[in-house]
Structures are given as structure tokens and as C-alpha cells.
Design an enzyme around this catalytic site. Structure first.
Site, PDB file in Angstrom:
ATOM      1  N   LYS A 194     -61.525 -25.088 -59.665  1.00 40.86           N
ATOM      2  CA  LYS A 194     -62.401 -26.081 -59.021  1.00 40.86           C
ATOM      3  C   LYS A 194     -63.843 -25.980 -59.564  1.00 40.86           C
ATOM      4  CE  LYS A 194     -58.733 -27.349 -57.095  1.00 40.86           C
ATOM      5  NZ  LYS A 194     -58.152 -27.503 -55.799  1.00 40.86           N
TER       6      LYS A 194
HETATM    7  C1  LIG Z   1     -56.817 -27.564 -55.024  1.00 34.67           C
HETATM    8  C2  LIG Z   1     -56.589 -28.564 -53.953  1.00 34.67           C
HETATM    9  C3  LIG Z   1     -56.122 -28.211 -52.675  1.00 34.67           C
HETATM   10  C4  LIG Z   1     -55.637 -26.843 -52.339  1.00 34.67           C
HETATM   11  O1  LIG Z   1     -56.570 -25.864 -52.565  1.00 34.67           O
HETATM   12  P1  LIG Z   1     -56.046 -24.347 -52.837  1.00 34.67           P
HETATM   13  O2  LIG Z   1     -57.344 -23.595 -52.817  1.00 34.67           O
HETATM   14  O3  LIG Z   1     -55.373 -24.351 -54.154  1.00 34.67           O
HETATM   15  O4  LIG Z   1     -55.156 -23.974 -51.718  1.00 34.67           O
HETATM   16  C5  LIG Z   1     -56.045 -29.190 -51.710  1.00 34.67           C
HETATM   17  N1  LIG Z   1     -56.368 -30.450 -51.978  1.00 34.67           N
HETATM   18  C6  LIG Z   1     -56.783 -30.844 -53.192  1.00 34.67           C
HETATM   19  C7  LIG Z   1     -57.136 -32.264 -53.408  1.00 34.67           C
HETATM   20  C8  LIG Z   1     -56.891 -29.913 -54.232  1.00 34.67           C
HETATM   21  O5  LIG Z   1     -57.293 -30.309 -55.441  1.00 34.67           O
END
Ligand SMILES: *Cc1c(COP(=O)(O)O)cnc(C)c1O
Length: 408
Positions: A194
Site C-alpha cells: 500500500k
Molecule cells: C489491501 C486491501 C484490503 C485488505 O487489506 P489487508 O491489509 O491486506 O488485510 C481491503 N480492501 C482493499 C480495497 C485493499 O486494497
């Protein structure tokens, strides 16, 4: 000289080449370790992260948690749906945004998306609402805000709580306001890939005191820390972030503005470079919205570019550019979780409680989703790309299109 003659190794967000983890994070983690306090119930780092994140977004409450999935789970648990209640959401998102709905006994009901942005709209959400809708969850996909004016109005008119999944949309704004603050709850992820990261981690934000209280408790086994007579008030998990991650997050947060600015600047360059490539559409960003480019997603018209996204992805691999045609490959409801109802033993809970229409996953009901997934190519993006890297990506796309069109 042709920029494509020499292959470029692009930075990856999966290792140091594409991440900005450095001296600041190391110092903070060292401090956390020296303190001997690694739990957020006693330490300072996670609390500092929560205070600063809330201040940055201008909200009353922010809580850190274990992941972006945990963050969505907290949001759903705060809404506290009855088993079989419905939550309207999108079929183009991470499974971490959907599994928590099922864990809380609720039914994800899928709204179609606008193929231009891959985001749900007020019109597609409205078509998916029912008497049993308990919440709406929107995902600002790739960092591009949904058309929130109409969505917020719809949610208000129907008095349905709106949750914004901002895992991909740090720093994004809509009409000058941060995404995550337009609905009742915003959720974020700090996973490796992210905008900023602690490896795994998440955040929830809200202005609503009652929802904040429930989310805080849900992260803490619903134990009423600090209460005169604490108890475990309801079913909940330990979703806390540790101080080690909190320390990294505090350092990462300081870098977020620069990360966002750089991603936007680089995206602007690629957009300019691709503007005259026939058959390729650059990201659509609505007026007064700020897209912060978790990924840079192009759309390819297969009537103009033979073989479409698959062809371009194949040719780009020869330049060591690894893209994701179709992003998640298929709408989320085509996965076995939904198709085979693999949930709790053989019970098929909570699907057994659902209205049949809520489980109607025929593709013809989702023309926007099918069209979107057929035409999108997700280009890996991060703030460590150089101007030259971006130029290389742009030229490689241009060359691939030319080859497929028989022009080279
Ligand atoms: C990455 C992501 C998640 C989940 O996050 P994690 O930290 O991997 O559990 C949820 N929603 C979206 C849109 C994402 O890109």
C-alpha cells in the site's frame, strides 16, 4: 537513442527498491524495542499513530489494527448487522473487504461498477438496496475516489451507514475532503504493497462516538479497558497492532505527503505520454477529485488494439514490466467462497439466510463489471519510480500497441 534498447529494472513495492523504509523507521523500532513495551495497550507508538492519523484526516477517532481486513471487520462489527442482513458492496475489490461481512453473518450484495473507473456509483448501489440493507461499503479503487456526492446523498436519504474502504486511497480527496471522512467509517490498510506500510496493519476512522467505542472494543476482545467494572462485553477478537508496527507506522506517516505527491506527479507524466496512444485510455478522474495512484490503471480497446490487455501484458513482460491484466481476474463473487459457499463447516452460513436475489451472481447482471475487467491493465506503481522509469513504461506501452496493430 531509443529508450527501449536498454532494459530498466523497475522498483518493486515488495522490497527495498520500491519502499521508503529507512533510518527513521529503524530508529523508531529500536526505541520501541529498548522500551521493552511491545503491546499497544501500554506503549506510546500506536497511540501516537492514532492521534496523528485522526488529526491528519480531521476526524475525532482513529484506531490502529492488525490489517486492512481487520479494519473492515471492525467497521462491520461496529454496525452490528443481524445474521442475514445485507451489506451492499463492490465485486472489484480485495477479498479482505468482503470476508469480514460473512464473518459477521451478513450477506455481501454486489453492486455493479462504472467501467470507466471500476467504482460503484449511486445508481448501481441504489439498484442493489433492499429492506435488509444494513450498510454500504465503497472501495476507492486504485486510489480514485468514487462519485461520493451522489453516494453520500443516497446513503443519507435511505439512512444507511456508509463505510469507505480507503486501503488503496491514502491522501485521496473528493471536493477537497479526505476520503474516509465522507461516510460514517473509513478503513485503511498498511499492508506491504500500500502507499505506506508496516508489512501488515490497518486503521479505522470515524467521527461517531458510538461507532468508535464499538470499533475500539472489537480490536480489544471487547474488554472495557479503563472502565470501573470492565468485562468482555461482546464477541470480539484481538486485532491490535503491536508497538513494532506502530513505530514503523509513525515514521511512515511522516512520509505520506511526499509519497502521495510523487505518485500523482509521476502519474501525470505517464498520462501525458499516453494521451496520443490509440486504443489506450488513461485513468478517468472526476472534476474536483484527487486520485492518488495506488496503481496506474489503463483501459485498452480490443477493437483498436488486437489481443487487447492480454496482448499488451505479454509484450510488456519482454521489457520486464509485469502488469496485471483484469486486476482480480474475475468478479469477487465468482470465487469459491461465494460460488460454493465455503464458510463454516457445511452450514453455508450465512448464505442460507439470504434472499435469492441477493445471491444472483449471473454475469449479465453486472455488465459494467464484466466490461471493466475485460479492458483494464494494472501497471505497478510506486513513488520510487524515476522519471526515466516512467518514460520507459510509457514507451514500452506505445511500442506494444504498435506491434499488436502491425505497425512495427
Ligand atoms: C489491501 C486491501 C484490503 C485488505 O487489506 P489487508 O491489509 O491486506 O488485510 C481491503 N480492501 C482493499 C480495497 C485493499 O486494497
Amino acid at each position: 537513442m531509443d529508450i527501449l534498447l536498454q532494459k530498466v529494472a523497475l522498483p518493486s513495492d515488495q522490497d527495498a527498491s520500491g519502499r521508503n523504509l529507512g533510518a527513521e523507521e529503524i530508529a523508531a523500532v529500536a526505541e520501541a524495542i529498548r522500551s521493552g513495551t511491545l503491546t499497544s495497550t501500554k506503549g506510546r507508538f500506536v497511540k501516537t499513530l492514532e492521534e496523528r492519523f485522526a488529526a491528519r484526516l480531521g476526524v475525532k477517532h482513529a484506531f490502529a489494527c492488525a490489517s486492512g481486513s481487520a479494519a473492515v471487520h471492525c467497521a462491520v462489527a461496529a454496525i452490528d448487522p443481524e445474521p442475514g442482513d445485507e451489506i451492499v458492496t463492490t465485486p472489484i475489490t480485495d477479498m479482505g473487504a468482503l470476508a469480514p461481512i460473512l464473518y459477521q453473518g451478513a450477506i455481501p450484495v454486489f453492486a455493479d461498477v462504472d467501467p470507466r473507473t471500476c467504482n460503484v456509483t449511486a445508481a448501481t448501489i441504489a439498484a442493489a438496496l433492499s429492506e435488509r440493507t444494513k450498510a454500504i461499503i465503497v472501495t476507492h479503487l486504485f486510489g480514485n475516489p468514487c462519485a461520493m456526492e451522489e453516494i453520500v446523498a443516497l446513503a443519507a436519504e435511505r439512512n444507511i451507514p456508509l463505510i469507505e474502504d480507503c486501503a488503496q486511497a491514502f491522501g485521496a480527496t473528493h471536493h477537497g475532503r479526505h476520503v474516509g471522512t465522507l461516510g460514517r467509517i473509513g478503513t485503511f490498510s498498511l499492508q506491504q504493497g500500500k502507499h505506506i506500510t508496516t508489512g501488515e496493519g490497518g486503521l479505522v476512522v470515524t467521527d461517531d462516538d458510538a461507532l468508535a467505542r464499538r470499533m475500539y472494543l472489537f480490536i480489544n476482545k471487547a474488554w472495557g479497558y479503563g472502565d470501573p467494572k470492565p468485562d468482555h462485553y461482546f464477541l470480539a477478537l484481538n486485532y491490535r497492532m503491536s508497538e513494532l508496527c506502530g513505530a514503523v507506522a509513525v515514521a511512515q506517516l511522516e512520509k505520506l505527503d511526499a509519497v502521495v505527491a510523487r505518485r500523482i506527479e509521476l502519474a501525470g507524466r505517464l498520462t501525458e505520454q499516453l494521451s496520443d496512444v490509440l486504443g489506450v485510455s488513461v485513468p478517468y478522474v472526476a472534476p474536483r477529485a484527487v486520485h492518488t495512484y495506488w496503481k496506474y490503471c489503463i483501459r485498452v480497446n480490443p477493437a483498436i488494439v488486437p489481443e487487447g490487455v492480454g496482448g499488451i501484458a505479454r509484450l510488456l513482460r519482454e521489457y520486464d514490466i509485469f502488469t496485471a491484466p483484469r486486476y482480480i481476474q474475475k468478479p469477487a463473487f465468482m470465487c469459491e467462497i461465494f460460488q460454493k459457499r465455503r464458510t463454516f463447516g457445511k452450514s453455508e452460513f450465512p448464505f442460507v439466510l439470504a434472499r435469492p436475489e441477493a445471491l444472483d451472481y449471473r454475469l449479465e447482471r453486472f455488465p459494467g463489471t464484466v466490461e471493466a475487467l475485460e479492458h483494464i491493465l494494472v501497471i505497478p506503481w510506486n513513488d520510487r519510480l524515476s522519471e526515466r522509469d516512467v518514460q520507459y513504461i510509457g514507451e514500452a506501452i506505445r511500442a506494444s500497441v504498435a506491434v499488436l496493430r502491425g505497425e512495427r
